[in-house]
Design an enzyme around this catalytic site. Structure first.
Site, PDB file in Angstrom:
ATOM      1  CB  CYS A   2      -0.939   0.095   1.196  1.00  0.00           C
ATOM      2  SG  CYS A   2      -1.991  -1.323   1.406  1.00  0.00           S
ATOM      3  NE  ARG A  27       4.723   1.941  -0.166  1.00  0.00           N
ATOM      4  CZ  ARG A  27       5.767   1.814   0.640  1.00  0.00           C
ATOM      5  NH1 ARG A  27       6.957   2.176   0.209  1.00  0.00           N
ATOM      6  NH2 ARG A  27       5.642   1.357   1.852  1.00  0.00           N
ATOM      7  CD1 TRP A  72      -0.212  -6.463  -2.778  1.00  0.00           C
ATOM      8  CD2 TRP A  72      -0.387  -6.925  -0.601  1.00  0.00           C
ATOM      9  NE1 TRP A  72       0.134  -7.779  -2.595  1.00  0.00           N
ATOM     10  CE2 TRP A  72       0.032  -8.095  -1.276  1.00  0.00           C
ATOM     11  CE3 TRP A  72      -0.574  -6.977   0.775  1.00  0.00           C
ATOM     12  CZ2 TRP A  72       0.278  -9.287  -0.619  1.00  0.00           C
ATOM     13  CZ3 TRP A  72      -0.333  -8.167   1.438  1.00  0.00           C
ATOM     14  CH2 TRP A  72       0.091  -9.316   0.732  1.00  0.00           C
ATOM     15  CG  ASN A  98       0.805   0.718   4.291  1.00  0.00           C
ATOM     16  OD1 ASN A  98       0.554  -0.485   4.288  1.00  0.00           O
ATOM     17  ND2 ASN A  98       1.964   1.202   3.882  1.00  0.00           N
ATOM     18  N   GLY A  99      -1.108  -1.061   6.605  1.00  0.00           N
ATOM     19  CA  GLY A  99      -0.762  -1.884   7.769  1.00  0.00           C
ATOM     20  C   GLY A  99      -1.903  -2.835   8.077  1.00  0.00           C
ATOM     21  CD  GLU A 480      17.051 -13.157  -7.735  1.00  0.00           C
ATOM     22  OE1 GLU A 480      16.598 -13.608  -6.679  1.00  0.00           O
ATOM     23  OE2 GLU A 480      16.654 -12.086  -8.233  1.00  0.00           O
ATOM     24  CE  LYS A 484      13.429 -11.507  -9.804  1.00  0.00           C
ATOM     25  NZ  LYS A 484      14.344 -11.180  -8.738  1.00  0.00           N
ATOM     26  CD  GLU A 487       9.370 -11.610  -8.408  1.00  0.00           C
ATOM     27  OE1 GLU A 487       8.674 -11.067  -7.557  1.00  0.00           O
ATOM     28  OE2 GLU A 487      10.605 -11.468  -8.461  1.00  0.00           O
ATOM     29  CG  HIS A 503      19.714 -36.730  -2.957  1.00  0.00           C
ATOM     30  ND1 HIS A 503      20.124 -37.964  -2.518  1.00  0.00           N
ATOM     31  CD2 HIS A 503      20.849 -36.043  -3.235  1.00  0.00           C
ATOM     32  CE1 HIS A 503      21.451 -38.022  -2.499  1.00  0.00           C
ATOM     33  NE2 HIS A 503      21.918 -36.864  -2.937  1.00  0.00           N
TER      34      HIS A 503
HETATM   35  O1  M6R Z   1      12.813  -4.800  -0.174  1.00  0.00           O
HETATM   36  P1  M6R Z   1      13.385  -6.164   0.119  1.00  0.00           P
HETATM   37  O2  M6R Z   1      14.659  -6.407  -0.588  1.00  0.00           O
HETATM   38  O3  M6R Z   1      13.530  -6.415   1.592  1.00  0.00           O
HETATM   39  O4  M6R Z   1      12.318  -7.162  -0.441  1.00  0.00           O
HETATM   40  C1  M6R Z   1      12.436  -8.548  -0.264  1.00  0.00           C
HETATM   41  C2  M6R Z   1      11.519  -9.322  -1.167  1.00  0.00           C
HETATM   42  O5  M6R Z   1      10.190  -8.977  -0.922  1.00  0.00           O
HETATM   43  C3  M6R Z   1      11.843  -9.071  -2.635  1.00  0.00           C
HETATM   44  O6  M6R Z   1      13.163  -9.372  -2.947  1.00  0.00           O
HETATM   45  C4  M6R Z   1      10.914  -9.918  -3.541  1.00  0.00           C
HETATM   46  O7  M6R Z   1      11.183 -11.274  -3.375  1.00  0.00           O
HETATM   47  C5  M6R Z   1      11.077  -9.492  -5.002  1.00  0.00           C
HETATM   48  N1  M6R Z   1       9.792  -9.309  -5.588  1.00  0.00           N
HETATM   49  C6  M6R Z   1      11.860 -10.466  -5.819  1.00  0.00           C
HETATM   50  O8  M6R Z   1      11.983 -10.063  -7.138  1.00  0.00           O
END
Ligand code: M6R
Length: 606
Positions: A2, A27, A72, A98-99, A480, A484, A487, A503
């Protein structure tokens, strides 16, 4: 999660609010809304992104005070009713929040018992009604907000408008809020870079702060009623380019910014003559460095993956046991904290709630935490008080790219610095520094000629799942790459250290299953090649990320080579084709690359 934006001053608020929302949209983007006061307060809100909100806004909205929100969803579905702002029953109070209000159920039930008809399913709406009730006691906006928040449990960044008062009251507890002080005008934002176009003078509210704003004044107090000692500060003005320019998406722009981002990160931080790193912000003396019993690095998502690489490098170069841990698990496992140990909190936004909780757990048990942070002045940067800024500049795509590279770079410099004070020779240090200095140029070289990315996209885009495998320092790179692709293209992905494949994950393989291997030319390459053979024998299609000039270019169905680099720095090169595969696959599948479903850039709830 948010985003909040607010304005009070001499100008029309609506255009400023919409522009503020546009900058904060990463956000959260389930719904957006604005409220503007012109005598009465009018609210416009809608499911969808800022672009959708624009379609319902009247050509002119008059009023010089307003608040805005991009959501969000936590409590309640993604509907127009649940979108913020929320108004109280008599419309005297309008809020954005927000929260998470943890005792929302109780508050909502007691309001219903009193006859209030709730309009939404949100936790936030309850606050608007309670503030209105409290306002009826003494008509004092600040006190009404204070008394209300004392009844709430949970986290908030909240902004409140009042039909009968030309003021905005805002408060923070766990969700960031920053006040921008202009000339006879004030702004409020969830993050600093929505403010930079307006002012550099800011006040970062601390947890427990309440601020009462007029166009020309800020009165700070605390939830308990005392004075707050929060101070005003000045924003950095070289934060970097936040606009899209000629790129079609932020993610692609940020992938291409990696060479320059790394240049910024290493600038002035390498001692070439001494073969060491020079990270002043860590405030660690050689005597302290010599006594560190172990290192723990904490992070979530991409930041965890970068932390994992950092841990391997620290252990390798400094010979100190080092381990990365996922922040969201950390405090729940009641960890033992050794006050002499070194802890790092790795984060792009500096606002990740899980990482903040992990830091607080360590601090509570007597430990110190150093930040490895991108956003200057963010909550984690301030909470740690010491550490390293990674200097990636603004990262706006939800999928993190250049922040990953700069986290790895910063942690490499740290590993080098400790390594030189404990273990490695000057010559080895100089060799690594040479390697680091070449990285930006090698990245540019690779980005000029990316190899058969589209062929890889063809193999993965319709797959049931994709397996990512790497060994040693490439295992977190595999992790990683999987994160990517998953997501932004919504393809189920698994990442494993290549040796673990036999395994269990091998059971997934059938004719044509895509497996992405990361196999730089290091000491574990031959072992990785064995895993490639095992996958091929089961009909898998291999996408191989490897180094130019090595001897394994025939091992993949699709082979993507990256320039040859110092062994310990290979993640900075091998991750880039994985970012590109994710990006182009998401495009091929028609996904929203920069704003993937259900996600938000900054995860400020636990
Ligand atoms: O702002 P941060 O680096 O603490 O965020 C951590 C994760 O939320 C962030 O890396 C998230 O996994 C990304 N969307 C990955 O691309």
């Amino acid at each position: 999660m948010c985003g909040i934006f607010g304005y009070i001053g001499p100008h029309q608020a609506a255009p400023l609010l919409v522009e503020g929302l546009r900058r904060l949209e990463y956000r959260g983007y389930d719904s957006t809304g604005i409220a503007v006061k012109n005598g009465a307060v009018t609210i416009h809100k809608k499911v969808g992104k800022v672009q959708e909100l624009r379609t319902i806004l009247p050509a002119s909205i008059k009023g010089q005070i307003g608040i805005a929100h991009t959501r969000w969803a936590t409590h309640g579905g993604v509907t127009d009713e649940n979108a913020h702002p929320h108004a109280s029953s008599e419309g005297k109070v309008v809020i954005v929040h927000n929260g998470i209000i943890e005792n929302a159920r109780l508050l909502r039930t007691s309001l219903e018992v009193q006859g209030v008809e709730l309009q939404s399913e949100t936790d936030s709406e309850a606050l608007a009604h309670i503030i209105e009730r409290e306002l009826s006691i003494d008509n004092n906006p600040e006190e009404a907000v204070r008394r209300t928040l004392r009844q709430a449990r949970g986290t908030w960044g909240i902004c409140v408008l009042f039909t009968d008062h030309d003021t905005i009251v805002c408060a923070r507890n766990g969700s960031p809020l920053i006040i921008g002080q202009g000339v006879e005008e004030m702004f409020i934002s969830s993050d600093p870079h929505a403010l930079t176009a307006h002012t550099q003078q800011v006040i970062y509210l601390e947890d427990g702060d309440i601020a009462t704003l007029t166009a020309t004044s800020v009165k700070l107090s605390t939830l308990t009623g005392g004075a707050s000692d929060t101070k005003s500060s000045v924003l950095e003005n070289n934060w970097g380019e936040a606009e899209l320019g000629d790129f079609p998406h932020y993610m692609l722009k940020e992938i291409y910014e990696q060479p320059d981002a790394i240049r910024h990160c290493i600038s002035g931080r390498l001692d070439r003559a001494g073969g060491s790193g020079r990270l002043g912000g860590l405030k660690l003396t050689p005597a302290t460095l010599a006594k560190i019993p172990h290192v723990r690095l904490l992070g979530c998502g991409t930041s965890y993956n970068a932390a994992d690489i950092g841990g391997l490098l620290i252990e390798k170069l400094a010979r100190i046991p080092a381990v990365a841990q996922i922040s969201s698990e950390f405090r729940h496992n009641d960890p033992v904290i050794n006050p002499s140990a070194l802890h790092f909190a790795v984060t792009q936004s500096g606002e990740t709630a899980d990482t903040i909780s992990a830091i607080k757990e360590i601090q509570l048990k007597g430990g110190n935490v150093h930040g490895v942070v991108n956003v200057v002045g963010s909550t984690i940067a301030r909470l740690c008080g010491r550490g390293v800024y990674i200097h990636s500049g603004p990262e706006q795509a939800v999928a993190s790219t250049k922040a990953f590279s700069n986290m790895v770079t910063a942690l490499t410099m740290f590993a080098l610095q400790v390594g030189r004070s404990r273990n490695i020779t000057k010559e080895k240090g100089i060799e690594l520094i040479h390697g680091l200095q070449q990285i930006p140029h090698l990245l540019e070289e690779y980005l000029e000629s990316q190899g058969p990315i589209q062929e890889a996209v063809e193999l993965v885009k319709d797959a049931k799942s994709v397996l990512f495998l790497g060994r040693g320092i490439s295992a977190p790179v595999a992790q990683e790459g999987a994160l990517k692709l998953m997501e932004i293209a919504y393809i189920p992905c698994l990442a494993y250290p290549a040796g673990e494949m036999k395994h269990g994950p091998i059971a997934l393989l059938e004719e044509g299953s895509p497996v992405i291997f990361i196999a730089p030319n290091d000491h574990v390459k031959t072992k990785t090649v064995s895993a490639i053979h095992e996958c091929r024998a089961r009909g898998a299609k291999i996408i191989l990320i490897h180094e130019e000039g090595d001897d394994i270019a025939q091992e993949g169905d699709v082979c993507i080579s990256v320039p040859k680099v110092h062994n310990l720095l290979s993640p900075l090169l091998t991750v880039v084709p994985l970012q590109l595969i994710a990006y182009h696959t998401a495009l091929a599948l028609g996904c929203d690359v920069d704003r993937p479903r259900n996600l938000a850039k900054s995860v400020t709830v636990e």
